[in-house]
Structures are given as structure tokens and as C-alpha cells.
Design a protein around this motif. Structure first.
Motif, short mmCIF file in Angstrom:
data_model
loop_
_atom_site.label_atom_id
_atom_site.label_comp_id
_atom_site.label_asym_id
_atom_site.label_seq_id
_atom_site.Cartn_x
_atom_site.Cartn_y
_atom_site.Cartn_z
N PRO A 31 0.81 -1.22 0.00
CA PRO A 31 0.00 0.00 0.00
C PRO A 31 0.84 1.27 0.00
N GLN A 32 2.12 1.16 0.39
CA GLN A 32 3.02 2.31 0.41
C GLN A 32 3.84 2.46 -0.87
N GLY A 33 3.56 1.64 -1.87
CA GLY A 33 4.26 1.78 -3.14
C GLY A 33 5.41 0.80 -3.28
N ARG A 34 6.22 1.02 -4.32
CA ARG A 34 7.24 0.04 -4.68
C ARG A 34 8.61 0.33 -4.06
N GLY A 35 8.72 1.31 -3.17
CA GLY A 35 9.99 1.61 -2.53
C GLY A 35 10.47 0.47 -1.65
N MET A 36 11.76 0.52 -1.30
CA MET A 36 12.38 -0.55 -0.52
C MET A 36 11.77 -0.67 0.87
N VAL A 37 11.33 0.45 1.44
CA VAL A 37 10.77 0.48 2.80
C VAL A 37 9.42 1.20 2.75
N PRO A 38 8.39 0.63 3.40
CA PRO A 38 8.35 -0.67 4.08
C PRO A 38 8.37 -1.82 3.10
N VAL A 39 8.82 -2.98 3.58
CA VAL A 39 8.85 -4.14 2.70
C VAL A 39 7.43 -4.64 2.44
N GLY A 40 7.25 -5.23 1.27
CA GLY A 40 5.95 -5.77 0.90
C GLY A 40 6.11 -7.12 0.22
N ASP A 41 5.16 -7.43 -0.63
CA ASP A 41 5.16 -8.70 -1.36
C ASP A 41 5.79 -8.49 -2.74
N TYR A 42 6.61 -9.43 -3.15
CA TYR A 42 7.41 -9.28 -4.37
C TYR A 42 7.02 -10.36 -5.36
N LEU A 43 6.82 -9.93 -6.62
CA LEU A 43 6.53 -10.86 -7.70
C LEU A 43 7.58 -10.68 -8.79
N PHE A 44 8.23 -11.78 -9.16
CA PHE A 44 9.32 -11.76 -10.14
C PHE A 44 8.99 -12.78 -11.23
N VAL A 45 8.99 -12.33 -12.47
CA VAL A 45 8.67 -13.20 -13.60
C VAL A 45 9.75 -13.07 -14.66
#
Length: 228
Positions: A90-104
Motif C-alpha cells: 500500500p506504500q508503493g514500490r519503494g524498498m521500505v516498508p517491505v511488501g510482497d514481491y513478484l518476479f517473472v
């Protein structure tokens, strides 16, 4: 060709033709593949709304990273990373806070969470200090059946407990880490089954949440110098 196949096909072509000239001459294919990835992220966010209602306020496209690589300090001068990546928070794609990551990418698809890089000493210090304070809680998160069934802590480590920390601390192995992250690999066949993949991703991200919450507690109030 469905959207998932479209993404992988484009990325495979980019991997084999990683030049500015090739990308410039294949912009329609790039835009179609990126739109397909943004659509996947959007569908995933919709399924995550019961757990993360604030995701409803975020534009999925804003959570997707560019393909361009920073080659200034790398021997590999390929201009693009042949992978679609998103940091879902919810805080965007910045490094902090950490969130869920999707890599394809063509050969590697995974879901993840935590701190992947040991680039900021302040982040590493804060997490170590949190482990000193609440290491037993962190160990309980890592050992919880829901977590351990599918996830294992990874990350760059020192050989010894770092200077400034008790060498005999019961969580010494965790203190040796310079990064703390988890990855859950996704088989291609599962990725190509849209609904099955979305259900699996939501399940995995729910399992990662206590882990991310612990790290984010350590990083509360940290001001980042700029967005990634």
C-alpha cells in the motif's frame, strides 16, 4: 497465446536480443507484455484486498519496476533486465516498508518478501537491533508451520556475529545476516494457469505477512533517501 504466455514469450525474446535497437523496434510487443503483467498484478491485488484493503487505493502500474538496468558499475552492459517485477505494498514500490514481491522471467518465477539486498547499513542495523530485542518472536515466525511449510529464510550472511553484538546471543545466526528474505518458486505450468496461480500467490503472501511485519516494525520511521 494467453497473457501469461505473452509475458514469457516477450521476455525470452528480450533475453536473446538484449539491445537498445531490438527494444526500440519491438515497442508494441513490449507494451502488450507489460500491460499483461500490470493486469496480473491488478488481479492479484484484487484477491489480496480482504487482507490488504489499502491496496484498493494504489494504481497497479505504479508498483511495477522498469526493465532498464543501471550498468554504470556492472561488467554486464546489457541495457535491460529480462524480467517483470512488482513490489506490492500500500506504500508503493519503494524498498521500505517491505511488501510482497513478484518476479517473472523466462527461467525463474517466484514470490517473495523481506529485504533482498544488503545495500543500506541502516536497514541491516535496525533489523539486527530488532532481533536482539525480539529474537525469540522472529524465531517463532520462522518456525511456524504455516511459514516453514513453504518458506525458508535466505540472505547474505557474515561468518561471525558482527562487531557490536553479543557473540553468545541465542539468535546469533540471525544476527549474522546482512539481508533477510524469502523466495517461493513457481513452476511455469502453474504460472500459466491464471486462477490457480493467483490462489497460490495469495496463500503464499499470507504466510509471508508475519515475516514482513517483523521487519517493518524494525524499519518504522526510517526515511529513505529516494525511491528505487
Amino acid at each position: 497465446m494467453n497473457d501469461s504466455e505473452k509475458m514469457l514469450d516477450f521476455l525470452a525474446q528480450l533475453q536473446a536480443n538484449n539491445t537498445l535497437e531490438w527494444m526500440h523496434s519491438h515497442q508494441p510487443e513490449y507494451r502488450a507484455a507489460r500491460a499483461a503483467f500490470v493486469g496480473l498484478v491488478s488481479d492479484l491485488m484484487q484477491k489480496m484486498l480482504p487482507d490488504e484493503p489499502d491496496l484498493g487505493l494504489i494504481n497497479p502500474g505504479d508498483l511495477v519496476f522498469r526493465l532498464n538496468r543501471d550498468t554504470r558499475f556492472s561488467k554486464d552492459k546489457s541495457p535491460y533486465a529480462p524480467a517483470f517485477r512488482a513490489h506490492i505494498s500500500p506504500q508503493g514500490r519503494g524498498m521500505v516498508p517491505v511488501g510482497d514481491y513478484l518476479f517473472v522471467s523466462p527461467g525463474h518465477i517466484f514470490l517473495g518478501g523481506g529485504v533482498f539486498h544488503a545495500k543500506m547499513p541502516e536497514i541491516t542495523r535496525r533489523i539486527r537491533d530488532q532481533i536482539v530485542l525480539e529474537g525469540s518472536r522472529f524465531e517463532a515466525i520462522l518456525a511456524a508451520p504455516d511459514f516453514a511449510e513453504k518458506l525458508t529464510l535466505q540472505g547474505e550472511k557474515l561468518k561471525n556475529v558482527p562487531r557490536g553484538y553479543d557473540k553468545e546471543h541465542p539468535c546469533g545466526e540471525l544476527l549474522k545476516h546482512k539481508s533477510w528474505y524469502v523466495e517461493y518458486g513457481i513452476e511455469k505450468d502453474l504460472f500459466l494457469d491464471r486462477e490457480a496461480f493467483l490462489d497460490e500467490a495469495v496463500d503464499v503472501f499470507r504466510r509471508i505477512k508475519p515475516f514482513n511485519d517483523f521487519i517493518n516494525k524494525a524499519l518504522e520511521g526510517l526515511e529513505m533517501p529516494g525511491k528505487r
